[in-house]
Design an enzyme around this catalytic site. Structure first.
Site, PDB file in Angstrom:
ATOM      1  N   HIS A 157       0.940  -1.341  -0.240  1.00 31.42           N
ATOM      2  CA  HIS A 157       0.452  -0.483  -0.319  1.00 31.42           C
ATOM      3  C   HIS A 157       0.650   1.250  -0.455  1.00 31.42           C
ATOM      4  O   HIS A 157       1.595   1.050   0.191  1.00 31.42           O
ATOM      5  CB  HIS A 157      -0.826   0.101   1.054  1.00 31.42           C
ATOM      6  CG  HIS A 157      -1.969   0.789   1.380  1.00 31.42           C
ATOM      7  ND1 HIS A 157      -2.064   2.073   1.078  1.00 31.42           N
ATOM      8  CD2 HIS A 157      -3.666   0.515   0.603  1.00 31.42           C
ATOM      9  CE1 HIS A 157      -3.597   2.905   1.333  1.00 31.42           C
ATOM     10  NE2 HIS A 157      -3.979   1.929   1.008  1.00 31.42           N
ATOM     11  N   ASP A 164      -7.858  -4.889  -0.205  1.00 28.16           N
ATOM     12  CA  ASP A 164      -8.569  -6.530  -1.160  1.00 28.16           C
ATOM     13  C   ASP A 164      -8.117  -7.134  -1.172  1.00 28.16           C
ATOM     14  O   ASP A 164      -8.742  -8.095  -2.043  1.00 28.16           O
ATOM     15  CB  ASP A 164      -7.574  -5.379  -2.548  1.00 28.16           C
ATOM     16  CG  ASP A 164      -8.117  -4.244  -2.843  1.00 28.16           C
ATOM     17  OD1 ASP A 164      -7.528  -2.996  -2.944  1.00 28.16           O
ATOM     18  OD2 ASP A 164      -9.231  -3.895  -2.974  1.00 28.16           O
TER      19      ASP A 164
HETATM   20  C1  SDX Z   1      -6.589   0.181  -3.045  1.00 24.72           C
HETATM   21  O1  SDX Z   1      -3.973   4.656  -2.153  1.00 24.72           O
HETATM   22  C2  SDX Z   1      -5.169   4.009  -1.417  1.00 24.72           C
HETATM   23  O2  SDX Z   1      -5.695   4.745  -0.573  1.00 24.72           O
HETATM   24  C3  SDX Z   1      -5.772   3.177  -1.781  1.00 24.72           C
HETATM   25  C4  SDX Z   1      -6.481   1.992  -1.333  1.00 24.72           C
HETATM   26  C5  SDX Z   1      -7.928   2.536  -1.504  1.00 24.72           C
HETATM   27  O3  SDX Z   1      -8.700   2.327   0.217  1.00 24.72           O
HETATM   28  O4  SDX Z   1      -8.416   3.968  -1.620  1.00 24.72           O
HETATM   29  O5  SDX Z   1      -6.438   1.607  -0.639  1.00 24.72           O
HETATM   30  C6  SDX Z   1      -7.369   0.846  -1.795  1.00 24.72           C
HETATM   31  O6  SDX Z   1      -5.721   0.492  -4.428  1.00 24.72           O
HETATM   32  C7  SDX Z   1      -5.534  -0.695  -1.999  1.00 24.72           C
HETATM   33  C8  SDX Z   1      -3.801  -1.169  -2.864  1.00 24.72           C
HETATM   34  C9  SDX Z   1      -4.825  -2.267  -4.296  1.00 24.72           C
HETATM   35  N1  SDX Z   1      -3.576  -2.543  -4.767  1.00 24.72           N
HETATM   36  C10 SDX Z   1      -3.328  -4.341  -4.956  1.00 24.72           C
HETATM   37  O7  SDX Z   1      -3.483  -4.540  -4.108  1.00 24.72           O
HETATM   38  C11 SDX Z   1      -1.779  -4.401  -6.793  1.00 24.72           C
HETATM   39  C12 SDX Z   1      -0.815  -4.403  -5.401  1.00 24.72           C
HETATM   40  N2  SDX Z   1      -0.089  -3.706  -4.989  1.00 24.72           N
HETATM   41  C13 SDX Z   1       0.870  -2.904  -5.460  1.00 24.72           C
HETATM   42  O8  SDX Z   1       0.632  -3.203  -6.799  1.00 24.72           O
HETATM   43  C14 SDX Z   1       1.561  -2.090  -4.007  1.00 24.72           C
HETATM   44  O9  SDX Z   1       1.168  -2.593  -3.086  1.00 24.72           O
HETATM   45  C15 SDX Z   1       0.673  -0.279  -4.550  1.00 24.72           C
HETATM   46  C16 SDX Z   1       0.343  -0.201  -5.323  1.00 24.72           C
HETATM   47  C17 SDX Z   1      -0.475  -0.764  -3.972  1.00 24.72           C
HETATM   48  C18 SDX Z   1       1.487   0.338  -4.074  1.00 24.72           C
HETATM   49  O10 SDX Z   1       2.435   0.628  -4.338  1.00 24.72           O
HETATM   50  P1  SDX Z   1       3.767   2.296  -4.567  1.00 24.72           P
HETATM   51  O11 SDX Z   1       3.235   2.621  -3.217  1.00 24.72           O
HETATM   52  O12 SDX Z   1       3.708   2.645  -5.896  1.00 24.72           O
HETATM   53  O13 SDX Z   1       4.516   0.899  -3.845  1.00 24.72           O
HETATM   54  P2  SDX Z   1       5.676   0.503  -5.107  1.00 24.72           P
HETATM   55  O14 SDX Z   1       4.964  -0.026  -5.907  1.00 24.72           O
HETATM   56  O15 SDX Z   1       7.135   1.553  -4.938  1.00 24.72           O
HETATM   57  O16 SDX Z   1       6.856  -1.080  -4.406  1.00 24.72           O
HETATM   58  C19 SDX Z   1       7.760  -0.499  -3.357  1.00 24.72           C
HETATM   59  C20 SDX Z   1       8.389  -1.968  -3.455  1.00 24.72           C
HETATM   60  C21 SDX Z   1       8.321  -2.052  -4.551  1.00 24.72           C
HETATM   61  O17 SDX Z   1       9.551  -2.558  -4.518  1.00 24.72           O
HETATM   62  P3  SDX Z   1      11.253  -1.851  -4.677  1.00 24.72           P
HETATM   63  O18 SDX Z   1      12.043  -1.411  -5.856  1.00 24.72           O
HETATM   64  O19 SDX Z   1      11.163  -1.032  -3.830  1.00 24.72           O
HETATM   65  O20 SDX Z   1      12.549  -3.181  -5.113  1.00 24.72           O
HETATM   66  O21 SDX Z   1       7.146  -3.083  -2.949  1.00 24.72           O
HETATM   67  C22 SDX Z   1       7.050  -3.410  -4.126  1.00 24.72           C
HETATM   68  C23 SDX Z   1       7.709  -2.726  -5.403  1.00 24.72           C
HETATM   69  O22 SDX Z   1       8.383  -3.742  -6.494  1.00 24.72           O
HETATM   70  N3  SDX Z   1       5.858  -4.342  -4.007  1.00 24.72           N
HETATM   71  C24 SDX Z   1       5.109  -5.474  -4.524  1.00 24.72           C
HETATM   72  C25 SDX Z   1       4.394  -5.271  -4.123  1.00 24.72           C
HETATM   73  N4  SDX Z   1       3.006  -3.642  -3.807  1.00 24.72           N
HETATM   74  C26 SDX Z   1       4.916  -3.160  -3.508  1.00 24.72           C
HETATM   75  N5  SDX Z   1       6.453  -7.032  -4.257  1.00 24.72           N
HETATM   76  C27 SDX Z   1       5.697  -7.449  -4.875  1.00 24.72           C
HETATM   77  N6  SDX Z   1       3.922  -7.537  -4.432  1.00 24.72           N
HETATM   78  C28 SDX Z   1       3.202  -6.474  -4.465  1.00 24.72           C
HETATM   79  N7  SDX Z   1       1.864  -6.504  -4.072  1.00 24.72           N
END
Ligand code: SDX
Length: 429
Positions: free
Chosen positions: A306, A364
């Site tokens: 998140h 989710d």
């Molecule tokens: C919602 O914003 C809100 O409040 C949203 C929400 C709401 O109520 O409105 O809470 C609802 O959208 C919840 C999120 C639902 N999405 C997912 O579950 C999709 C999977 N999660 C991700 O794609 C990700 O965690 C996000 C999109 C939710 C957040 O992305 P960020 O903040 O841009 O984080 P990032 O992509 O920069 O990740 C940071 C690190 C990265 O690795 P490094 O570059 O540091 O090596 O964490 C890793 C990412 O690769 N990472 C994951 C991951 N999520 C982040 N690795 C594997 N699986 C994951 N799910």
């Protein structure tokens, strides 16, 4: 607490004012930065940028805190209900008995769609995604309620809110019926909000559908948990669109489009898709966790991580408990997807990759498993999320409208393209 920030750049020093919120969050006010220093800030994804001041929802991502108008989500999930929470978010206080009755009567009053709107569904192919239908139909609604698209008083906003909150449920149910090839079921004025939604989705001419109180309560709580989440992608979209002076209905329709994305509200569908692939492929849990850690794999642990929560999403905690209640009620003692979800969570929470990045289950991760158990198809999951998030979107539209800030949102950029060059005639290309 320092009242200003000091910026040194290009041999100059600039002092920038500081804003401190009611929970001691500190915001460096850069509204005059470019005029003073000719510099802008750069923050792709806005992870460090506050777009506004807001009094609606507070999140402390490090502590896993979520409060609507100051009330902890845990209390609201336990003691309140979705319609009362919708009122709280939009108008800032829980409704008293008379206010709740009046709002509830308005929801009943405005549950129907104009009969002409019903024919719009015939224009969509049976395979149309319900989120495409929802965003289109909300915009179409504005053609039938143009006197409420730009509410300029609390009274007209209450009616506009009631129309949207009530009709989004009817639109969702009608799109579900269209998808199933079943006749539309009209709203039943004797039913409460969620019971009416389930009735319109699952009742048939020859068979009434009456969900049990446990199931109805579970879905009501799911909507409450989704009702607002400060400046998430879809809410920021609603505010961005509203800043151009666009009406309430078109701003909400844009929020629906943003929510559809798999990184945002579409994640609940992506979680089930992920769990089903693991189940059908008989994939090994530890291998899935390894794949999720490998960026080249293209596999993410959907429902994990998140932008704000760097702790367990408090909503996911509540949903995990609801999972058990719903499965008990439906006498489902074995669900392969829930088993896989639990094993994935356990494996990920012990793995340094996830721990180091503070990746925890988000709202989710469990919501889809519950909706699926209730019998709601995957392609309707994000529609349910939109029904839940609608009061939050309305609350933010109202807050922006009342703020008196009439400036259109228009971020800057750092240009990295060609410097000036001449036109190349065709014969020289
Ligand atoms: C919602 O914003 C809100 O409040 C949203 C929400 C709401 O109520 O409105 O809470 C609802 O959208 C919840 C999120 C639902 N999405 C997912 O579950 C999709 C999977 N999660 C991700 O794609 C990700 O965690 C996000 C999109 C939710 C957040 O992305 P960020 O903040 O841009 O984080 P990032 O992509 O920069 O990740 C940071 C690190 C990265 O690795 P490094 O570059 O540091 O090596 O964490 C890793 C990412 O690769 N990472 C994951 C991951 N999520 C982040 N690795 C594997 N699986 C994951 N799910």
């Amino acid at each position: 607490m320092s009242e200003e920030a000091l910026l040194k750049i290009n041999g100059h020093e600039y002092t920038l004012p500081v804003t401190v919120g009611s929970e001691d969050e500190i915001g460096i006010d850069i509204q005059k930065l470019r005029a003073q220093s000719k510099c802008i800030t750069l923050d792709p994804g806005y992870g460090n940028t506050g777009s506004c001041e807001s009094a609606i929802t507070f999140i402390d991502g490090e502590k896993g805190i979520l409060r609507y108008r100051g009330i902890p989500i845990e209390e609201l999930a336990l003691k309140s209900n979705f319609i009362e929470v919708a009122y709280l978010l939009i108008w800032g206080e829980l409704p008293n008995k008379a206010e709740r009755e009046s709002f509830s009567n308005q929801l009943t009053e405005h549950a129907l769609l104009h009969e002409n709107l019903k024919h719009h569904f015939e224009g969509f192919p049976g395979s149309a995604h319900p989120m495409a239908i929802l965003s289109a139909m909300i915009n179409a609604l504005s053609c039938y309620h143009d006197d409420f698209t730009c509410p300029n008083s609390e009274e007209t906003l209450e009616t506009a809110s009631a129309k949207l909150i009530s009709k989004i449920r009817t639109i969702a149910a009608f799109s579900f019926k269209m998808f199933r090839g079943e006749p539309f079921r009209y709203p039943d004025p004797k039913r409460q909000y969620v019971s009416n939604l389930l009735h319109m989705m699952f009742s048939l001419p020859h068979k009434r559908y009456d969900a049990s109180p446990v199931i109805t309560r579970a879905l009501d709580t799911i909507l409450t948990l989704h009702a607002d989440h400060e400046q998430n992608c879809s809410t920021s979209t609603v505010r961005m669109v509203a800043s151009s002076g666009a009406n309430l209905f078109s701003s909400i329709s844009s929020g629906v489009c943003s929510l559809w994305g798999p990184l945002h509200g579409g994640a609940n569908m992506a979680v089930i898709d992920m769990l089903e692939k693991i189940h059908q492929g008989g994939l090994d849990i530890s291998k899935c966790v390894e794949m999720a850690k490998n960026k080249d794999s293209g596999f993410r642990l959907m429902g994990f991580g998140h932008r704000v929560y760097k702790n367990y999403d408090p909503r996911a905690k509540i949903l995990k408990g609801i999972c058990d209640e719903v499965f008990d009620e439906l006498k489902i003692d074995q669900d392969p997807l829930l088993d896989i979800a639990r094993k994935l969570e356990e494996a990920a929470l012990e793995d340094s990759y996830f721990k180091d990045r503070n990746l925890y289950p988000n709202v989710d991760f469990y919501s889809g498993i519950i909706l699926r158990a209730i019998g709601i198809p995957t392609n309707m999951f994000t529609v349910l999320f939109a029904i839940g998030r609608l009061p939050g979107w309305i609350a933010h539209w109202r807050e922006l409208y009342l703020s008196g800030d009439k400036r259109i949102s228009r971020p800057r950029q750092i240009y990295t393209g060609h410097t000036e060059r001449s036109y190349t005639p065709m014969e020289e290309r």
